[in-house]
Design a protein around this motif. Structure first.
Motif, PDB file in Angstrom:
ATOM      1  N   MET A  57      -3.426 -12.234  48.450  1.00  0.00           N
ATOM      2  CA  MET A  57      -2.388 -11.639  49.136  1.00  0.00           C
ATOM      3  C   MET A  57      -1.442 -11.505  47.950  1.00  0.00           C
ATOM      4  SD  MET A  57      -2.798 -10.298  52.024  1.00  0.00           S
ATOM      5  CE  MET A  57      -1.247  -9.847  52.481  1.00  0.00           C
TER       6      MET A  57
ATOM      7  N   SER B 237      -2.838  -8.793  45.688  1.00  0.00           N
ATOM      8  CA  SER B 237      -2.611  -7.398  46.389  1.00  0.00           C
ATOM      9  C   SER B 237      -1.096  -7.029  46.063  1.00  0.00           C
ATOM     10  CB  SER B 237      -2.884  -7.519  47.694  1.00  0.00           C
ATOM     11  OG  SER B 237      -2.675  -6.342  48.390  1.00  0.00           O
ATOM     12  N   LYS B 238      -0.142  -7.717  46.192  1.00  0.00           N
ATOM     13  CA  LYS B 238       1.111  -7.545  45.949  1.00  0.00           C
ATOM     14  C   LYS B 238       1.582  -6.977  44.530  1.00  0.00           C
ATOM     15  CE  LYS B 238       6.038  -9.141  46.535  1.00  0.00           C
ATOM     16  NZ  LYS B 238       6.661 -10.475  46.595  1.00  0.00           N
ATOM     17  N   GLN B 239       0.943  -7.723  43.852  1.00  0.00           N
ATOM     18  CA  GLN B 239       1.184  -7.334  42.232  1.00  0.00           C
ATOM     19  C   GLN B 239       0.518  -6.154  41.937  1.00  0.00           C
ATOM     20  OE1 GLN B 239      -0.397 -10.570  39.715  1.00  0.00           O
ATOM     21  NE2 GLN B 239       0.180  -9.493  37.989  1.00  0.00           N
TER      22      GLN B 239
ATOM     23  N   HIS C 145       0.169  -3.667  44.013  1.00  0.00           N
ATOM     24  CA  HIS C 145       0.910  -2.493  44.870  1.00  0.00           C
ATOM     25  C   HIS C 145       2.222  -2.330  43.873  1.00  0.00           C
ATOM     26  CE1 HIS C 145       2.467  -0.363  48.180  1.00  0.00           C
ATOM     27  NE2 HIS C 145       3.553  -1.109  48.045  1.00  0.00           N
ATOM     28  N   GLU C 146       2.906  -3.302  43.479  1.00  0.00           N
ATOM     29  CA  GLU C 146       3.954  -3.056  42.486  1.00  0.00           C
ATOM     30  C   GLU C 146       3.676  -2.338  41.499  1.00  0.00           C
ATOM     31  OE1 GLU C 146       5.392  -7.179  42.373  1.00  0.00           O
ATOM     32  OE2 GLU C 146       6.410  -7.273  44.351  1.00  0.00           O
TER      33      GLU C 146
END
Length: 78
Positions: A42, A45-47, A49-50
């Motif tokens: 997660m 994934s966040k990294q 996305h950013e």
């Protein structure tokens, strides 16, 4: 395989995320380890996305509504 405190490139983060997903999909990971791997996935994934959002903003600045391209120096932002 921890992503904390280390800034990965988009490609590195995606590669690590794919590795985590593959291991979790195999299904032979103990529950505690699976939870830890899920949390890591997660974060990766966040990294990713950013980073994609940042690139999208840069593309919006480069390509104007009228289709005219403007060259910008993004080195100043870093």
């Amino acid at each position: 395989m921890t992503t904390e405190n280390k800034e990965l490139s988009f490609e590195e983060a995606m590669s690590q995320l794919e590795s985590v997903v593959e291991k979790l999909e195999q299904g032979d990971v103990p529950l505690e380890k699976a939870i830890s791997m899920f949390q890591e996935g997660m974060a990766l994934s966040k990294q990713c996305h950013e980073k994609l959002e940042q690139v999208e903003k840069q593309m919006d600045q480069i390509l104007h509504e009228d289709g005219e391209i403007e060259l910008l120096d993004f080195q100043e932002d870093e």
